[in-house]
Scaffold this motif. Structure first.
Motif, PDB file in Angstrom:
ATOM      1  N   PHE A  91      31.277  99.756  51.207  1.00 32.73           N
ATOM      2  CA  PHE A  91      30.862  98.471  51.752  1.00 32.73           C
ATOM      3  C   PHE A  91      31.806  97.416  51.196  1.00 32.73           C
ATOM      4  CE2 PHE A  91      27.289 101.148  50.627  1.00 32.73           C
ATOM      5  CZ  PHE A  91      26.695 101.369  51.853  1.00 32.73           C
ATOM      6  N   VAL A  92      32.371  96.590  52.053  1.00 31.16           N
ATOM      7  CA  VAL A  92      33.298  95.568  51.586  1.00 31.16           C
ATOM      8  C   VAL A  92      32.942  94.214  52.179  1.00 31.16           C
ATOM      9  CG1 VAL A  92      35.195  97.181  51.219  1.00 31.16           C
ATOM     10  CG2 VAL A  92      34.916  96.098  53.452  1.00 31.16           C
ATOM     11  N   ALA A  93      33.437  93.167  51.549  1.00 30.97           N
ATOM     12  CA  ALA A  93      33.171  91.804  52.009  1.00 30.97           C
ATOM     13  C   ALA A  93      34.274  91.321  52.929  1.00 30.97           C
ATOM     14  CB  ALA A  93      33.058  90.866  50.809  1.00 30.97           C
ATOM     15  N   GLY A  94      33.890  90.599  53.975  1.00 29.43           N
ATOM     16  CA  GLY A  94      34.866  89.999  54.869  1.00 29.43           C
ATOM     17  C   GLY A  94      35.317  88.645  54.345  1.00 29.43           C
ATOM     18  N   PHE A  95      36.081  87.917  55.165  1.00 30.27           N
ATOM     19  CA  PHE A  95      36.660  86.633  54.744  1.00 30.27           C
ATOM     20  C   PHE A  95      35.603  85.638  54.295  1.00 30.27           C
ATOM     21  CE2 PHE A  95      37.821  82.251  55.881  1.00 30.27           C
ATOM     22  CZ  PHE A  95      38.932  82.093  55.077  1.00 30.27           C
ATOM     23  N   LEU A  96      34.473  85.597  55.013  1.00 30.69           N
ATOM     24  CA  LEU A  96      33.461  84.585  54.718  1.00 30.69           C
ATOM     25  C   LEU A  96      32.815  84.777  53.350  1.00 30.69           C
ATOM     26  CD1 LEU A  96      31.565  84.231  58.106  1.00 30.69           C
ATOM     27  CD2 LEU A  96      33.557  83.009  57.290  1.00 30.69           C
ATOM     28  N   LEU A  97      32.920  85.988  52.791  1.00 32.70           N
ATOM     29  CA  LEU A  97      32.258  86.267  51.520  1.00 32.70           C
ATOM     30  C   LEU A  97      33.235  86.280  50.354  1.00 32.70           C
ATOM     31  CD1 LEU A  97      29.785  89.076  52.637  1.00 32.70           C
ATOM     32  CD2 LEU A  97      29.382  86.642  52.398  1.00 32.70           C
ATOM     33  N   GLN A  98      34.460  85.915  50.590  1.00 25.14           N
ATOM     34  CA  GLN A  98      35.433  85.891  49.505  1.00 25.14           C
ATOM     35  C   GLN A  98      35.261  84.631  48.665  1.00 25.14           C
ATOM     36  OE1 GLN A  98      39.409  86.611  50.878  1.00 25.14           O
ATOM     37  NE2 GLN A  98      38.788  88.332  52.162  1.00 25.14           N
ATOM     38  N   LYS A  99      35.749  84.713  47.427  1.00 26.48           N
ATOM     39  CA  LYS A  99      35.568  83.657  46.433  1.00 26.48           C
ATOM     40  C   LYS A  99      36.334  82.385  46.798  1.00 26.48           C
ATOM     41  CE  LYS A  99      36.826  82.905  41.579  1.00 26.48           C
ATOM     42  NZ  LYS A  99      37.976  82.041  41.798  1.00 26.48           N
ATOM     43  N   VAL A 100      35.722  81.242  46.534  1.00 27.09           N
ATOM     44  CA  VAL A 100      36.385  79.956  46.682  1.00 27.09           C
ATOM     45  C   VAL A 100      36.798  79.468  45.304  1.00 27.09           C
ATOM     46  CG1 VAL A 100      35.072  79.360  48.732  1.00 27.09           C
ATOM     47  CG2 VAL A 100      34.220  78.677  46.498  1.00 27.09           C
ATOM     48  N   ASN A 101      37.689  78.471  45.254  1.00 25.96           N
ATOM     49  CA  ASN A 101      38.166  78.020  43.951  1.00 25.96           C
ATOM     50  C   ASN A 101      37.745  76.604  43.584  1.00 25.96           C
ATOM     51  OD1 ASN A 101      39.828  76.645  45.727  1.00 25.96           O
ATOM     52  ND2 ASN A 101      41.599  77.928  45.349  1.00 25.96           N
ATOM     53  N   ILE A 102      37.078  75.908  44.505  1.00 27.94           N
ATOM     54  CA  ILE A 102      36.611  74.551  44.200  1.00 27.94           C
ATOM     55  C   ILE A 102      35.252  74.322  44.862  1.00 27.94           C
ATOM     56  CG2 ILE A 102      36.961  72.078  44.579  1.00 27.94           C
ATOM     57  CD1 ILE A 102      39.887  72.428  44.302  1.00 27.94           C
ATOM     58  N   PHE A 103      34.325  73.747  44.127  1.00 29.04           N
ATOM     59  CA  PHE A 103      33.066  73.272  44.692  1.00 29.04           C
ATOM     60  C   PHE A 103      33.091  71.746  44.631  1.00 29.04           C
ATOM     61  CE2 PHE A 103      31.037  77.461  43.778  1.00 29.04           C
ATOM     62  CZ  PHE A 103      30.497  77.667  45.042  1.00 29.04           C
ATOM     63  N   LEU A 104      32.820  71.101  45.743  1.00 24.78           N
ATOM     64  CA  LEU A 104      32.789  69.647  45.807  1.00 24.78           C
ATOM     65  C   LEU A 104      31.342  69.184  45.887  1.00 24.78           C
ATOM     66  CD1 LEU A 104      34.346  66.950  46.142  1.00 24.78           C
ATOM     67  CD2 LEU A 104      34.227  67.319  48.603  1.00 24.78           C
ATOM     68  N   PHE A 105      30.934  68.350  44.940  1.00 24.26           N
ATOM     69  CA  PHE A 105      29.553  67.865  44.880  1.00 24.26           C
ATOM     70  C   PHE A 105      29.491  66.399  45.301  1.00 24.26           C
ATOM     71  CE2 PHE A 105      29.597  71.462  42.075  1.00 24.26           C
ATOM     72  CZ  PHE A 105      28.348  72.035  42.194  1.00 24.26           C
ATOM     73  N   GLY A 106      28.382  66.027  45.932  1.00 26.61           N
ATOM     74  CA  GLY A 106      28.176  64.638  46.304  1.00 26.61           C
ATOM     75  C   GLY A 106      26.695  64.382  46.517  1.00 26.61           C
ATOM     76  N   GLY A 107      26.342  63.141  46.762  1.00 26.05           N
ATOM     77  CA  GLY A 107      24.946  62.815  47.017  1.00 26.05           C
ATOM     78  C   GLY A 107      24.110  62.797  45.750  1.00 26.05           C
ATOM     79  N   GLY A 108      22.778  62.785  45.951  1.00 23.47           N
ATOM     80  CA  GLY A 108      21.864  62.653  44.825  1.00 23.47           C
ATOM     81  C   GLY A 108      21.924  63.784  43.819  1.00 23.47           C
ATOM     82  N   MET A 109      22.353  64.974  44.237  1.00 25.42           N
ATOM     83  CA  MET A 109      22.363  66.112  43.330  1.00 25.42           C
ATOM     84  C   MET A 109      23.336  65.943  42.168  1.00 25.42           C
ATOM     85  SD  MET A 109      24.412  68.989  45.576  1.00 25.42           S
ATOM     86  CE  MET A 109      24.188  70.257  44.340  1.00 25.42           C
ATOM     87  N   ILE A 110      24.316  65.051  42.305  1.00 17.80           N
ATOM     88  CA  ILE A 110      25.308  64.908  41.233  1.00 17.80           C
ATOM     89  C   ILE A 110      24.679  64.436  39.927  1.00 17.80           C
ATOM     90  CG2 ILE A 110      27.162  64.424  42.863  1.00 17.80           C
ATOM     91  CD1 ILE A 110      26.980  61.467  42.038  1.00 17.80           C
ATOM     92  N   PHE A 111      23.587  63.677  40.019  1.00 13.73           N
ATOM     93  CA  PHE A 111      22.996  63.131  38.805  1.00 13.73           C
ATOM     94  C   PHE A 111      22.349  64.215  37.940  1.00 13.73           C
ATOM     95  CE2 PHE A 111      23.029  59.572  41.848  1.00 13.73           C
ATOM     96  CZ  PHE A 111      23.889  58.739  41.148  1.00 13.73           C
ATOM     97  N   THR A 112      21.847  65.255  38.581  1.00 13.72           N
ATOM     98  CA  THR A 112      21.317  66.387  37.819  1.00 13.72           C
ATOM     99  C   THR A 112      22.444  67.062  37.057  1.00 13.72           C
ATOM    100  OG1 THR A 112      19.575  66.748  39.464  1.00 13.72           O
ATOM    101  CG2 THR A 112      20.074  68.585  37.978  1.00 13.72           C
ATOM    102  N   PHE A 113      23.593  67.191  37.681  1.00 12.27           N
ATOM    103  CA  PHE A 113      24.740  67.805  37.020  1.00 12.27           C
ATOM    104  C   PHE A 113      25.323  66.876  35.951  1.00 12.27           C
ATOM    105  CE2 PHE A 113      24.426  70.620  40.579  1.00 12.27           C
ATOM    106  CZ  PHE A 113      24.924  71.831  40.105  1.00 12.27           C
ATOM    107  N   TYR A 114      25.310  65.573  36.215  1.00 12.66           N
ATOM    108  CA  TYR A 114      25.753  64.612  35.193  1.00 12.66           C
ATOM    109  C   TYR A 114      24.908  64.750  33.934  1.00 12.66           C
ATOM    110  CZ  TYR A 114      28.742  61.884  38.402  1.00 12.66           C
ATOM    111  OH  TYR A 114      29.728  61.466  39.252  1.00 12.66           O
ATOM    112  N   LYS A 115      23.586  64.734  34.115  1.00 14.35           N
ATOM    113  CA  LYS A 115      22.679  64.797  32.968  1.00 14.35           C
ATOM    114  C   LYS A 115      22.820  66.130  32.238  1.00 14.35           C
ATOM    115  CE  LYS A 115      18.008  63.716  31.449  1.00 14.35           C
ATOM    116  NZ  LYS A 115      16.688  63.137  31.816  1.00 14.35           N
TER     117      LYS A 115
END
Length: 238
Positions: A91-115
């Motif tokens: 069983f192997v992973a296709g393109f959509l399941l391959q690893k990414v190298n950057i996550f971009l955060f925005g919106g209200g959720m950033i404050f949880t990560f800030y804290k």
């Protein structure tokens, strides 16, 4: 299903009116090298979503290799994403399941990560019960060499132009194109934004799996289709 003699070489596309049974078997046998067979909607069988073992066995009756490229349903423990793993490999992973190298955060959720990083957030919205998750996410990202890109500053104003922030983020992602950065857009509103701004073609991939993308980031649910791949066999070059 596909019989391919080389990458990008597709000679014939055939559709079956079922996803299991004699018709599928006949079409698989008749399929030429370089051909593709589209099966009928798997969810027409109630056994699919129930992850019925016997149904899973029927699904793989004519299969030699499993490539999961359906990221949008990897959070579902269905016969086609999890149950089939019990009957054969690899069983192997296709393109959509391959690893990414950057996550971009925005919106209200950033404050949880800030804290979670010890920063002061004042009276901003924070999900206190998710601080441990945010800390764990940051640590895992660092260990895997994944960059977490968050706003470096927060501006307090009494008015904000509609969609201005979304447009700025979309253009920022577009500017990263061609700089050894993989940009993946997931979620209906995010997809709509990059299309409206006119930069969709600048993204590495536009995910059709909005729900799975968000659940993966939230950490609220196991992506059964991905876990099954990881537990069964190491990634193969295909």
């Amino acid at each position: 299903m596909a019989k391919k003699k080389s990458v990008g070489d597709l000679d014939e596309v055939v559709k079956a009116d079922d996803s299991i049974g004699p018709e599928v078997e006949e079409k698989v046998v008749a399929l030429p090298n370089g051909g593709v067979l589209f099966l009928e909607n798997l969810r027409f069988y109630k056994e699919e979503e129930k992850n019925d073992p016997e149904h899973a066995k029927k699904l793989v009756a004519n299969v030699d290799l499993y490539v999961n490229d359906a990221f949008g349903i990897t959070h579902c423990a269905h016969a086609s994403t999890k149950g089939v793993m019990a009957f054969f490999k690899p069983f192997v992973a296709g393109f959509l399941l391959q690893k990414v190298n950057i996550f971009l955060f925005g919106g209200g959720m950033i404050f949880t990560f800030y804290k979670a990083q010890g920063l002061k957030v004042g009276a901003s919205l924070v999900e206190e019960d998710e601080l441990d998750l945010a800390t764990s996410f940051i640590e895992k990202a660092k260990a895997k060499g994944v960059s977490l890109l968050m706003p470096t500053n927060v501006v307090i104003i009494d008015k904000f132009a509609p969609d201005a922030n979304n447009k700025a983020i979309a253009n920022k992602l577009a500017n990263l194109n061609g700089k050894s950065v993989t940009t993946i857009i997931g979620g209906g509103d995010s997809v709509a934004t990059v299309e409206q701004v006119g930069v969709a073609d600048k993204m590495s991939h536009i995910s059709t799996g909005g729900g799975a993308s968000l659940e993966l980031l939230e950490g609220k649910k196991v992506l059964f289709g991905v876990v099954a791949l990881d537990e069964t066999v190491a990634p193969l070059a295909v």
